[in-house]
Motif scaffolding. Structure first.
Motif, PDB file in Angstrom:
ATOM      1  N   ALA A 117      38.040 -35.287 -47.234  1.00 15.36           N
ATOM      2  CA  ALA A 117      38.483 -33.980 -46.752  1.00 15.36           C
ATOM      3  C   ALA A 117      39.871 -34.031 -46.132  1.00 15.36           C
ATOM      4  O   ALA A 117      40.490 -32.985 -45.894  1.00 15.36           O
ATOM      5  N   GLY A 118      40.350 -35.259 -45.859  1.00 15.73           N
ATOM      6  CA  GLY A 118      41.684 -35.403 -45.276  1.00 15.73           C
ATOM      7  C   GLY A 118      41.675 -35.754 -43.806  1.00 15.73           C
ATOM      8  O   GLY A 118      42.712 -35.697 -43.138  1.00 15.73           O
ATOM      9  N   ALA A 119      40.497 -36.139 -43.290  1.00 19.42           N
ATOM     10  CA  ALA A 119      40.386 -36.539 -41.886  1.00 19.42           C
ATOM     11  C   ALA A 119      40.566 -38.046 -41.760  1.00 19.42           C
ATOM     12  O   ALA A 119      40.511 -38.780 -42.746  1.00 19.42           O
ATOM     13  N   VAL A 120      40.766 -38.503 -40.533  1.00 18.32           N
ATOM     14  CA  VAL A 120      40.753 -39.937 -40.237  1.00 18.32           C
ATOM     15  C   VAL A 120      39.550 -40.217 -39.350  1.00 18.32           C
ATOM     16  O   VAL A 120      39.101 -39.348 -38.597  1.00 18.32           O
ATOM     17  N   VAL A 121      39.027 -41.430 -39.449  1.00 21.31           N
ATOM     18  CA  VAL A 121      37.861 -41.827 -38.670  1.00 21.31           C
ATOM     19  C   VAL A 121      38.237 -43.019 -37.808  1.00 21.31           C
ATOM     20  O   VAL A 121      38.732 -44.029 -38.304  1.00 21.31           O
TER      21      VAL A 121
ATOM     22  N   ARG B 154      35.407 -29.725 -49.201  1.00 19.26           N
ATOM     23  CA  ARG B 154      36.562 -28.940 -48.745  1.00 19.26           C
ATOM     24  C   ARG B 154      37.674 -29.872 -48.296  1.00 19.26           C
ATOM     25  O   ARG B 154      37.486 -31.072 -48.131  1.00 19.26           O
ATOM     26  N   LYS B 155      38.848 -29.306 -48.085  1.00 12.70           N
ATOM     27  CA  LYS B 155      39.999 -30.048 -47.590  1.00 12.70           C
ATOM     28  C   LYS B 155      40.462 -29.464 -46.264  1.00 12.70           C
ATOM     29  O   LYS B 155      40.381 -28.246 -46.044  1.00 12.70           O
ATOM     30  N   THR B 156      40.915 -30.343 -45.380  1.00 14.08           N
ATOM     31  CA  THR B 156      41.511 -29.842 -44.145  1.00 14.08           C
ATOM     32  C   THR B 156      42.827 -29.152 -44.478  1.00 14.08           C
ATOM     33  O   THR B 156      43.518 -29.506 -45.439  1.00 14.08           O
ATOM     34  N   ALA B 157      43.182 -28.160 -43.681  1.00 15.16           N
ATOM     35  CA  ALA B 157      44.387 -27.376 -43.929  1.00 15.16           C
ATOM     36  C   ALA B 157      45.639 -28.224 -43.753  1.00 15.16           C
ATOM     37  O   ALA B 157      45.676 -29.169 -42.951  1.00 15.16           O
TER      38      ALA B 157
ATOM     39  N   ALA C 167      34.738 -26.692 -34.847  1.00 20.48           N
ATOM     40  CA  ALA C 167      35.881 -27.589 -34.995  1.00 20.48           C
ATOM     41  C   ALA C 167      36.152 -27.898 -36.463  1.00 20.48           C
ATOM     42  O   ALA C 167      37.295 -27.850 -36.922  1.00 20.48           O
ATOM     43  N   ALA C 168      35.100 -28.214 -37.200  1.00 16.23           N
ATOM     44  CA  ALA C 168      35.271 -28.544 -38.615  1.00 16.23           C
ATOM     45  C   ALA C 168      35.740 -27.327 -39.411  1.00 16.23           C
ATOM     46  O   ALA C 168      36.624 -27.444 -40.284  1.00 16.23           O
ATOM     47  N   ALA C 169      35.174 -26.170 -39.131  1.00 12.27           N
ATOM     48  CA  ALA C 169      35.604 -24.949 -39.818  1.00 12.27           C
ATOM     49  C   ALA C 169      37.067 -24.644 -39.517  1.00 12.27           C
ATOM     50  O   ALA C 169      37.827 -24.216 -40.401  1.00 12.27           O
ATOM     51  N   SER C 170      37.481 -24.895 -38.300  1.00  7.40           N
ATOM     52  CA  SER C 170      38.865 -24.655 -37.914  1.00  7.40           C
ATOM     53  C   SER C 170      39.807 -25.629 -38.599  1.00  7.40           C
ATOM     54  O   SER C 170      40.937 -25.270 -38.960  1.00  7.40           O
ATOM     55  N   ALA C 171      39.346 -26.861 -38.810  1.00  9.05           N
ATOM     56  CA  ALA C 171      40.159 -27.848 -39.524  1.00  9.05           C
ATOM     57  C   ALA C 171      40.427 -27.389 -40.952  1.00  9.05           C
ATOM     58  O   ALA C 171      41.521 -27.578 -41.497  1.00  9.05           O
ATOM     59  N   VAL C 172      39.436 -26.773 -41.565  1.00 11.31           N
ATOM     60  CA  VAL C 172      39.576 -26.287 -42.948  1.00 11.31           C
ATOM     61  C   VAL C 172      40.482 -25.062 -43.007  1.00 11.31           C
ATOM     62  O   VAL C 172      41.351 -24.942 -43.889  1.00 11.31           O
TER      63      VAL C 172
END
Length: 419
Positions: free
Chosen positions: A351-355, A318-321, A404-409
């Motif tokens: 997914a478009g996040a940073v670590v 998936r991709k972050t919104a 949190a992850a679901a909300s990011a998507v």
């Protein structure tokens, strides 16, 4: 009248046969902890007192985690003070960039805390170590200084609340949902200066990471400490890590508890604490339409490997919104490396996040994710007070890694079951 689990540990370290709620005692400490914010204050008092030597260089831990790697000159100076003090006293447990992690995940991982220990830390979330059957609690920097000097600390023996956990949690329900449910039930002062002690057959369904999360946030109910009995799950975690022999305690059959609260884990739903208190909890049917700007997954509360696996389960493929900044922070380098080896970091980045490198960072509005005016963040951290993560008009919604992850998507506060 018998003693609670916490009272047993305090009595042992005070050299007493028994202690009672309200009693003042002096007790020997197994570890004294500070970080790059609280450490310099304690060090200043240490020097002001004219003390030349710490009580035990092996029982002090200084962890550079709040503003490290240094975000500015002031934070660099803070770390320098701790670094120089550590070198001067040849401290065994000084953790700097490259070797540090978020303190309350790092110390258990490094085997510095374990069952039966008595630990104080100049950080309120020191209560985390109760997951291993230790009595651990936050103190001020001056008490931390006194601990470095004497190896002891004074305590007012706390009364206790007994939580009996039953049932098996449903999918997507973890330690964060459990402790938020409890705080919503009893309030942010519902366990004020009390021990929160967790028992029941439901414990067997809780991983050690779940337990770390629950004990970590005991302070958000006002508790002196949170603690689980050291069972096979805790002992398995300590095996090969803990540098001393675990000391296992259980409460007496006639131990006195101020309250006994039953929690059926099978009935819990994903739980989120809305602004601006951890007790302001709501379940999905109460959430409404909350558009967000940022997601933070990490902290001493939810930066464990199981938390990262939960986030990756949601984010994979998936991709972050658009417009949602998603920041993922492993709690320690060991956890970070494990996430790399398991391919989790690749999932996050795709997914478009940073670590980030391990840091407390955005949890306290430090750096790596400060919120601007009127921005909203869903975060796996532990506090959502006014201005906690940035601007005074910003909002923080405390949630599990799944939520949190679901909300990011989705770009808005979202139940993972809806994806």
């Amino acid at each position: 009248m018998g003693m609670t689990l916490s009272q047993k540990i305090l009595a042992k370290h005070a050299g007493l046969d028994e202690v009672k709620a309200g009693q003042l005692i002096n007790a020997q400490l197994d570890l004294v902890l500070a970080n790059d914010i609280t450490g310099p204050v304690a060090i200043k008092e240490f020097k002001k007192a004219g003390i030349k030597k710490v009580a035990d260089r092996q029982k002090i831990a200084l962890v550079m985690d709040h503003f490290a790697p240094n975000k500015d000159i002031k934070s660099a100076q803070q770390c320098k003070i701790c670094r120089e003090f550590s070198n001067e006293h040849n401290l065994t447990n000084f953790f700097d960039v490259g070797k540090m992690g978020i303190e309350h995940a790092l110390l258990p991982e490094q085997g510095l805390v374990g069952a039966g220990d008595l630990v104080i830390g100049a950080d309120s979330h020191t209560c985390t170590y109760g997951a291993l059957g230790a009595f651990s609690t936050g103190v001020g920097s001056t008490d931390m200084c006194a601990g470095m000097i004497s190896g002891e600390c004074w305590f007012k023996v706390p009364p206790a609340i007994k939580f009996i956990l039953s049932g098996k949690p449903k999918k997507y329900i973890g330690g964060k949902d459990i402790i938020l449910h409890i705080i919503g039930l009893i309030g942010v002062d519902g366990a004020l200066y009390k021990s929160m002690e967790f028992f029941g057959e439901g414990i067997k369904y809780l991983s050690i990471d779940d337990r770390f999360t629950i004990c970590n946030m005991a302070i958000e109910a006002g508790a002196k400490n949170g603690i689980f009995p050291a069972d096979e799950v805790a002992l398995d975690y300590m095996k090969g890590r803990f540098k001393r022999k675990p000391q296992i305690y259980m409460p007496d059959g006639d131990a006195e508890y101020e309250r006994v609260i039953d929690i059926d884990l099978s009935q819990l739903k994903p739980t989120v604490a809305f602004p601006h208190l951890p007790e302001n909890t709501k379940t999905p049917e109460q959430w409404g339409d909350i558009k967000i700007d940022q997601v933070v997954i990490g902290s001493c509360t939810n930066g464990h490997i199981s938390d990262l696996r939960a986030a990756a389960e949601i984010l994979k493929g998936r991709k972050t919104a658009d417009g949602v900044r998603t920041i993922i922070i492993p709690a320690t380098n060991e956890i970070y490396l494990q996430a790399v080896r398991e391919g989790l970091v690749e999932i996050f980045i795709e997914a478009g996040a940073v670590v980030s490198t391990p840091t407390c960072g955005p949890c306290l509005g430090g750096y790596m994710g400060i919120l601007a005016e009127n921005e909203r963040s869903v975060s796996t951290t532990n506090r959502n007070f006014v201005g906690r993560m940035g601007h005074a008009t910003s909002e923080v919604y405390l949630a599990s890694p799944y939520v949190a992850a679901a909300s990011a998507v989705a770009g808005r506060l979202t139940n993972p079951e809806e994806l």
